[in-house]
Design a protein around this motif. Sequence first.
Motif: not given
Length: 432
Positions: A357-384
């Motif tokens: 429930h946040h708009c992390v999708a707006n980092y698509q362009r910066s990820c493509q350009l290599g300026r940022n990386g987005i990581f997801s932390l999960t506990f037992n498969g649940a996104r945290m």
Amino acid sequence: MANRNKPIPAQVRTAQRADAALARHLNWQKWPLARQLAYLFSAEAATGIATRVEPHSVLAKLYRHCVATRSSNEQWRIRHFLSQLVQCRTALLHRPELVPALAHIGLHYAQRVRELSAWQPPSKNAFYQLDSLLRHLFDQYGDVPAWVLGGWGSSPDRHAGLDLTQLALHIGRGQALRRFAGLPVAISKRQEHALRQAPAGCTFQEAYRYAQLAERDATEWLGVALDSRLGREPIGLDDALWLAVLDLFRAEPDLDPWQFGPVCDWIYFRRCVGSPAESAQPGFSLRGRSLASLLAHTARWHRTLGHLGRNPHYMKLLESTWPGLSVPDFAGGEGGWVQVRQLRDYPALLEEGQRMHHCVANYQRSCQLGRNGIFSLTFNGARMLTLQLTAARQLVQVRGRYNRLASAEEQRWVNQWLAVARLTVADYAWED
């Protein structure tokens, strides 16, 4: 043989002379303009132009727009104007595409605010000359918007049903645009000011959309808006809904704005069309919905469309991937129940945004350009948590569901990952 010297009847001689005259019409371009005009409104024009003149020529178009479709009164008015125009050194009478505009000038010539004899062509460009002539004849104060004059002589706006010729005459006399009786929607004084600033070449509907965006200080969105349902649907029909969606996009300036159109298309599909699995929802609204959710639903729906219904730009966006930062994923705890995984494609960002429930999708362009990386932390498969890392290998943002801050346990596991991967963390990363 005896008939060779037989006298030709007078009627035949008259017909032969007429045929010879018609044959000379092939060279009508060499005639003086005054002679062309006299022939145009003569009785012989109907037959001669139909048989001897190229259908796309100036003379043929003048006949079609100034004579053939006009009443005798209209013909007289147009001829009166053209007879004065031929005395000006202008290129207007040599351009077939400008004939409809000239015919409309003739129809409304009696409403002029200045005499034609005082006009001088400002350049050799026929289109500049037409604009100058319209302003000279009908724009008393020089404030008729360019998009209004640009529609002179055209058919009424297909959405608004507005006659721009009549609107030009109305404004040209110094009347307020918002007071024009033919407007399809009520306009405020502020909207009128914005309408007058709309770009040349707009229809009334496009100019009105410009005014709506100007009220939001969002005129840079004009191209995107006109390419969406906001630009295609008639004024007043769901305007508030599409503008509310636009406001969601404007709140995320890094998001690709060309997703606005596909999102509006999905909303229209949910409200008005539906599917066998889920019927249409006429009462669909944005209440309680996040932009992340709208983006994810739109992406899934767009993949179900046939090739003809897909937006090529949007499909290219959905298929975008990137190599990501050179930071390894992480597994911790017994059996690896704690995972930190880098997201390397746009669908993964959309899914993360919808679940968290946040708009992390707006980092698509910066990820493509290599300026940022987005990581997801999960506990037992649940996104945290969603984690943002810069190209300098520094953690700069940590957000949970609905942008909440990290708990103590989550922070402990993130610090373990940072240590293993030899990453740094900004002081403000844990703050709101």
